[in-house]
Scaffold this motif. Structure first.
Motif, PDB file in Angstrom:
ATOM      1  N   LEU A  74       0.834  -1.198   0.000  1.00 54.23           N
ATOM      2  CA  LEU A  74       0.000   0.000   0.000  1.00 54.23           C
ATOM      3  C   LEU A  74       0.870   1.251   0.000  1.00 54.23           C
ATOM      4  CD1 LEU A  74      -2.727   1.428   0.131  1.00 54.23           C
ATOM      5  CD2 LEU A  74      -2.702   1.137   2.630  1.00 54.23           C
ATOM      6  N   GLY A 115      -6.256  -3.575  -5.453  1.00 60.04           N
ATOM      7  CA  GLY A 115      -5.768  -3.226  -4.130  1.00 60.04           C
ATOM      8  C   GLY A 115      -6.842  -3.117  -3.075  1.00 60.04           C
ATOM      9  N   THR A 116      -8.096  -2.930  -3.487  1.00 57.31           N
ATOM     10  CA  THR A 116      -9.188  -2.769  -2.511  1.00 57.31           C
ATOM     11  C   THR A 116     -10.204  -3.902  -2.559  1.00 57.31           C
ATOM     12  OG1 THR A 116     -10.516  -1.425  -4.042  1.00 57.31           O
ATOM     13  CG2 THR A 116      -8.962  -0.260  -2.600  1.00 57.31           C
ATOM     14  N   MET A 124      -4.911  -4.992  -0.242  1.00 61.81           N
ATOM     15  CA  MET A 124      -3.936  -4.324   0.622  1.00 61.81           C
ATOM     16  C   MET A 124      -4.464  -4.127   2.035  1.00 61.81           C
ATOM     17  SD  MET A 124      -2.446  -1.621  -2.162  1.00 61.81           S
ATOM     18  CE  MET A 124      -1.541  -2.239  -3.599  1.00 61.81           C
ATOM     19  N   PHE A 126      -5.282  -2.036   5.028  1.00 64.21           N
ATOM     20  CA  PHE A 126      -5.638  -0.670   5.372  1.00 64.21           C
ATOM     21  C   PHE A 126      -5.869  -0.481   6.869  1.00 64.21           C
ATOM     22  CE2 PHE A 126      -6.492  -0.640   0.882  1.00 64.21           C
ATOM     23  CZ  PHE A 126      -6.362   0.682   0.474  1.00 64.21           C
TER      24      PHE A 126
END
Length: 404
Positions: A74, A115-116, A124, A126
């Motif tokens: 990230l 990534g989400t 990733m 968070f």
């Protein structure tokens, strides 16, 4: 030769000189675009294929806190996106550069998707540990800097995933320092894209930084002054983008925003004077492995057309170009597969703090904010112009510096 012929010859010479100067400026833009792409390619190509965790090496410093694998991906994407965003926001067109932008817009969109997406291999982190708050903020900043070409082009499911990812970072408690702005940046993006941003968190960060202002364009990192580049790495760029977002969403703080812009302009003047004749600068403070990302604020103020009146846009272009060229061409800056290595000038692994890893290094991309100005803007089209130290150390006159 009569007067008419002399006038013609002079005009011809001026035209040749002007054309040469325009070509030189164009070549500098092309070099900066090429360099940004060289930095971005391995990361964005891997992430677009859902293979970032598989392909990205994770170099750490000797004093690394841990293996950094839970945070580095990230870091790399959020920071790279934040720096590229103004260039992406220019959008595609029929020029060579415009077609290149379309390619990288699509790569970033795919990166945001993978990534989400909790089902993706490159999903990733968070929310675990504290570091993800930092890079959720950089990702949010990228979205705010390129809303038309990124957020507006995401499908609804990816938009939902992005919002969920940003909200998940809320569980992380920021340190009592510049970290308050990471919380505020996330909330600013949520305010703009989801109307769910927490104004109390934003106001707390902004009010604390009003308290932490020390004078002459400089903020403390928390209550204390640190001689480093965090006024440019984080503090002033994020203040400007947060205030701008508040203005766009109907929550303007006009007086505070005006003051923040004036302080940023002063700090940009200081940054321009720090760049030596050969594009070097003082290696002061922590996070030097972010390389020329240390001059984000100067690049951002130039992008916003808010430079001090005695600093010409072209001299910022030439100073930043020389700096980037000086560092990016140092042997060892990239590994054999094109990934950045830890160092300030080439590969200097010992320069990294315990929090530094491969992903951290992509904050260097913040220097490329000036690419968000179109190619015909004065910064990219005006003739070569010496910056302050280059003028001074070649015997030219310079303007007297004045405090803010």
């Amino acid at each position: 030769m009569n007067k008419q012929q002399l006038t013609f010859v002079l005009a011809l010479c001026i035209g040749v000189i002007t054309g040469t100067q325009a070509l030189q400026a164009q070549e500098k833009r092309e070099y900066m675009v090429h360099t940004m792409i060289k930095i971005a390619d391995p990361l964005l190509e891997a992430l677009s294929k859902d293979q970032l965790k598989e392909k990205m090496p994770v170099e750490r410093s000797p004093g690394a806190w841990d293996d950094r694998k839970h945070v580095t991906y990230l870091e790399g994407f959020g920071r790279l996106f934040s720096g590229m965003a103004p260039w992406l926001e220019l959008g595609p067109d029929d020029t060579k550069e415009g077609k290149l932008r379309e390619k990288y817009i699509k790569l970033v969109l795919k990166g945001l998707e993978n990534g989400t997406n909790p089902e993706a291999d490159d999903f990733m982190n968070f929310s675990t540990d504290r570091q993800p708050l930092v890079d959720a903020a950089f990702l949010a900043q990228g979205l705010l800097r390129a809303p038309t070409q990124t957020w507006d082009r995401l499908d609804k499911k990816t938009q939902e995933n992005v919002i969920n990812a940003l909200k998940s970072s809320r569980k992380i408690e920021p340190y009592y320092s510049n970290w308050l702005l990471f919380t505020a940046m996330v909330e600013a993006a949520l305010l703009k894209f989801d109307t769910s941003g927490d104004l109390i968190r934003i106001d707390y960060a902004l009010n604390k930084h009003k308290e932490w202002y020390l004078g002459d364009g400089m903020y403390g990192d928390g209550p204390d002054f640190h001689w480093d580049y965090y006024n440019s790495f984080v503090i002033q760029p994020m203040l400007l983008d947060i205030y701008k977002t508040l203005e766009e969403t109907g929550h303007a703080k006009d007086r505070d925003y005006k003051r923040a812009k004036e302080r940023a302009t002063r700090y940009a003047a200081i940054q321009e004077r720090l760049i030596g004749p050969q594009g070097t600068y003082p290696p002061i403070g922590r996070s030097l492995a972010y390389r020329f990302g240390a001059f984000q604020l100067l690049s951002q103020v130039a992008l916003r057309d808010e430079l001090p009146k005695d600093v010409a846009p072209a001299q910022v272009r030439d100073a930043l170009y020389t700096m980037v060229k000086n560092q990016i061409e140092a042997p060892g800056t990239f590994d054999d597969k094109g990934w950045l290595t830890v160092g300030l000038y080439g590969h200097q692994n010992n320069i990294g703090e315990g929090y530094i890893s491969t992903g951290s290094l992509y904050l260097c991309s913040e220097v490329f904010l000036i690419l968000g100005l179109p190619a015909d803007a004065p910064l990219w089209s005006n003739a070569e112009t010496d910056w302050t130290q280059k003028k001074l150390w070649s015997g030219q006159n310079i303007n007297i510096d004045h405090h803010y």
